[in-house]
Design a protein around this motif. Structure first.
Motif, PDB file in Angstrom:
ATOM      1  N   ILE A 154      45.254  31.878  32.563  1.00  0.00           N
ATOM      2  CA  ILE A 154      44.231  30.907  32.963  1.00  0.00           C
ATOM      3  C   ILE A 154      44.124  30.844  34.479  1.00  0.00           C
ATOM      4  N   ASN A 155      45.274  30.799  35.158  1.00  0.00           N
ATOM      5  CA  ASN A 155      45.269  30.732  36.618  1.00  0.00           C
ATOM      6  C   ASN A 155      44.720  32.007  37.246  1.00  0.00           C
ATOM      7  N   THR A 156      44.970  33.134  36.593  1.00  0.00           N
ATOM      8  CA  THR A 156      44.491  34.410  37.124  1.00  0.00           C
ATOM      9  C   THR A 156      42.975  34.468  37.157  1.00  0.00           C
ATOM     10  N   ILE A 157      42.334  33.990  36.095  1.00  0.00           N
ATOM     11  CA  ILE A 157      40.876  34.104  36.005  1.00  0.00           C
ATOM     12  C   ILE A 157      40.162  32.841  36.479  1.00  0.00           C
ATOM     13  N   ALA A 158      40.915  31.844  36.976  1.00  0.00           N
ATOM     14  CA  ALA A 158      40.297  30.592  37.421  1.00  0.00           C
ATOM     15  C   ALA A 158      39.373  30.768  38.626  1.00  0.00           C
ATOM     16  N   PRO A 159      39.735  31.579  39.634  1.00  0.00           N
ATOM     17  CA  PRO A 159      38.848  31.717  40.798  1.00  0.00           C
ATOM     18  C   PRO A 159      37.499  32.324  40.417  1.00  0.00           C
ATOM     19  N   LYS A 160      36.456  31.932  41.138  1.00  0.00           N
ATOM     20  CA  LYS A 160      35.134  32.501  40.893  1.00  0.00           C
ATOM     21  C   LYS A 160      35.022  33.907  41.471  1.00  0.00           C
ATOM     22  N   SER A 161      35.737  34.160  42.553  1.00  0.00           N
ATOM     23  CA  SER A 161      35.676  35.454  43.218  1.00  0.00           C
ATOM     24  C   SER A 161      36.431  36.516  42.424  1.00  0.00           C
ATOM     25  N   MET A 162      35.791  37.686  42.257  1.00  0.00           N
ATOM     26  CA  MET A 162      36.453  38.789  41.575  1.00  0.00           C
ATOM     27  C   MET A 162      37.695  39.231  42.329  1.00  0.00           C
ATOM     28  N   ARG A 163      37.611  39.282  43.660  1.00  0.00           N
ATOM     29  CA  ARG A 163      38.765  39.721  44.441  1.00  0.00           C
ATOM     30  C   ARG A 163      39.953  38.788  44.236  1.00  0.00           C
ATOM     31  N   GLU A 164      39.702  37.500  44.202  1.00  0.00           N
ATOM     32  CA  GLU A 164      40.800  36.559  43.989  1.00  0.00           C
ATOM     33  C   GLU A 164      41.421  36.739  42.610  1.00  0.00           C
ATOM     34  N   ARG A 165      40.586  36.962  41.604  1.00  0.00           N
ATOM     35  CA  ARG A 165      41.122  37.211  40.262  1.00  0.00           C
ATOM     36  C   ARG A 165      41.987  38.466  40.259  1.00  0.00           C
ATOM     37  N   LEU A 166      41.476  39.504  40.892  1.00  0.00           N
ATOM     38  CA  LEU A 166      42.190  40.773  40.940  1.00  0.00           C
ATOM     39  C   LEU A 166      43.503  40.633  41.706  1.00  0.00           C
ATOM     40  N   MET A 167      43.453  39.943  42.842  1.00  0.00           N
ATOM     41  CA  MET A 167      44.667  39.756  43.633  1.00  0.00           C
ATOM     42  C   MET A 167      45.680  38.909  42.878  1.00  0.00           C
ATOM     43  N   ASN A 168      45.208  37.875  42.194  1.00  0.00           N
ATOM     44  CA  ASN A 168      46.114  37.064  41.385  1.00  0.00           C
ATOM     45  C   ASN A 168      46.839  37.927  40.360  1.00  0.00           C
ATOM     46  N   TYR A 169      46.072  38.793  39.705  1.00  0.00           N
ATOM     47  CA  TYR A 169      46.673  39.645  38.675  1.00  0.00           C
ATOM     48  C   TYR A 169      47.678  40.626  39.275  1.00  0.00           C
ATOM     49  N   LEU A 170      47.303  41.273  40.365  1.00  0.00           N
ATOM     50  CA  LEU A 170      48.183  42.276  40.968  1.00  0.00           C
ATOM     51  C   LEU A 170      49.465  41.651  41.515  1.00  0.00           C
ATOM     52  N   TYR A 171      49.359  40.470  42.100  1.00  0.00           N
ATOM     53  CA  TYR A 171      50.561  39.840  42.633  1.00  0.00           C
ATOM     54  C   TYR A 171      51.427  39.245  41.527  1.00  0.00           C
ATOM     55  N   MET A 172      50.820  38.936  40.399  1.00  0.00           N
ATOM     56  CA  MET A 172      51.620  38.568  39.233  1.00  0.00           C
ATOM     57  C   MET A 172      52.436  39.776  38.772  1.00  0.00           C
ATOM     58  N   GLN A 173      51.834  40.970  38.854  1.00  0.00           N
ATOM     59  CA  GLN A 173      52.555  42.188  38.490  1.00  0.00           C
ATOM     60  C   GLN A 173      53.700  42.473  39.467  1.00  0.00           C
ATOM     61  N   ILE A 174      53.495  42.163  40.742  1.00  0.00           N
ATOM     62  CA  ILE A 174      54.581  42.313  41.719  1.00  0.00           C
ATOM     63  C   ILE A 174      55.779  41.477  41.295  1.00  0.00           C
ATOM     64  N   ARG A 175      55.496  40.265  40.870  1.00  0.00           N
ATOM     65  CA  ARG A 175      56.581  39.371  40.464  1.00  0.00           C
ATOM     66  C   ARG A 175      57.261  39.879  39.195  1.00  0.00           C
ATOM     67  N   ILE A 176      56.470  40.362  38.242  1.00  0.00           N
ATOM     68  CA  ILE A 176      57.032  40.865  36.986  1.00  0.00           C
ATOM     69  C   ILE A 176      57.924  42.077  37.230  1.00  0.00           C
ATOM     70  N   HIS A 177      57.450  43.005  38.077  1.00  0.00           N
ATOM     71  CA  HIS A 177      58.175  44.259  38.309  1.00  0.00           C
ATOM     72  C   HIS A 177      59.168  44.167  39.461  1.00  0.00           C
ATOM     73  N   ASP A 178      59.088  43.071  40.229  1.00  0.00           N
ATOM     74  CA  ASP A 178      59.934  42.907  41.412  1.00  0.00           C
ATOM     75  C   ASP A 178      59.795  44.109  42.333  1.00  0.00           C
ATOM     76  N   SER A 179      58.559  44.553  42.492  1.00  0.00           N
ATOM     77  CA  SER A 179      58.281  45.731  43.307  1.00  0.00           C
ATOM     78  C   SER A 179      56.809  45.729  43.694  1.00  0.00           C
ATOM     79  N   PHE A 180      56.504  46.365  44.833  1.00  0.00           N
ATOM     80  CA  PHE A 180      55.118  46.513  45.258  1.00  0.00           C
ATOM     81  C   PHE A 180      54.508  47.805  44.708  1.00  0.00           C
ATOM     82  N   VAL A 181      55.286  48.543  43.949  1.00  0.00           N
ATOM     83  CA  VAL A 181      54.826  49.769  43.295  1.00  0.00           C
ATOM     84  C   VAL A 181      55.038  49.597  41.794  1.00  0.00           C
ATOM     85  N   PHE A 182      53.981  49.715  41.012  1.00  0.00           N
ATOM     86  CA  PHE A 182      54.106  49.437  39.581  1.00  0.00           C
ATOM     87  C   PHE A 182      52.945  50.049  38.811  1.00  0.00           C
ATOM     88  N   ASP A 183      53.116  50.139  37.510  1.00  0.00           N
ATOM     89  CA  ASP A 183      52.050  50.536  36.591  1.00  0.00           C
ATOM     90  C   ASP A 183      51.607  49.297  35.819  1.00  0.00           C
TER      91      ASP A 183
END
Length: 221
Positions: A140-169
């Motif tokens: 819900i928080n990921t898609i809450a922003p109206k801006s596509m870039r904000e949604r995308l950044m939210n998703y990618l930085y959530m992946q950083i937290r999940i993988h504990d890395s700035f490089v991930f699939d």
């Protein structure tokens, strides 16, 4: 690997002995089903009575609006679960669950869950349900922003937290990512290209490298 050994990969059976796991599987009428790519496991509108444990493969939870537009709610990977909330309250499913690779699933009867008398199992189940609520909040928080870039950044930085890395699939192809973020695929691809040109990230298919983290913490974190 036998089924008892496979269960040790699931947090639901954490702290349980082999004989206890065997007893639980018998009590909950455990059964294994196999699915091919793009095969539907659960249909939207179906009343679900079983919890699915993914032994092998990947699935997605996906719904469609009246115009046929798709919305991906979740990616369900090996050793993950699905259907648990619906199975416990016997509620009609609000989405399809579809295999995206060849998949093997263990089903457990949700009607008998509370007949399990091992406190560790019930504690693990409560933790599972709480974790799924957190995952839904992140969506819900990921898609809450109206801006596509904000949604995308939210998703990618959530992946950083999940993988504990700035490089991930990520688990999605480009269309699936667009469906998850509720955006147009071509617009998403254009935005990713712009972010790459700006030196924020690099990517190839579903492989990402993040170079710059914004000063403002993403809302999903």
């Amino acid at each position: 690997m036998n089924i008892i050994d496979e269960m040790h990969h699931f947090d639901l059976f954490s702290s349980l002995e082999d004989h206890q796991i065997e007893e639980i599987l018998s009590l909950l009428s455990g059964r294994i089903e196999c699915y091919e790519k793009n095969e539907i496991v659960f249909n939207q509108g179906e009343t679900v009575h079983e919890i699915g444990l993914v032994l092998e493969g990947e699935l997605i939870g996906i719904s469609y609006d009246l115009l046929g537009h798709s919305n991906i709610y979740a990616h369900i990977d090996t050793y993950d679960y699905f259907g648990e909330s619906y199975a416990l309250i016997h509620h009609d499913l609000k989405l399809d669950v579809m295999a995206v690779t060849k998949t093997r699933v263990l089903f457990l009867d949700g009607n008998k869950i509370m007949d399990v008398h091992y406190p560790a199992f019930i504690k693990n189940l409560m933790h599972l349900l709480a974790s799924k609520n957190v995952a839904l909040s992140n969506k819900i928080n990921t898609i809450a922003p109206k801006s596509m870039r904000e949604r995308l950044m939210n998703y990618l930085y959530m992946q950083i937290r999940i993988h504990d890395s700035f490089v991930f699939d990520i688990p999605f192809n480009r269309q699936q990512l667009a469906d998850y973020l509720l955006v147009d695929r071509s617009s998403l691809s254009h935005e990713l290209s712009l972010m790459k040109q700006e030196g924020l990230l690099d990517f190839k298919k579903n492989h990402f490298i993040i170079y710059k983290v914004p000063d403002r913490k993403p809302t999903c974190l």
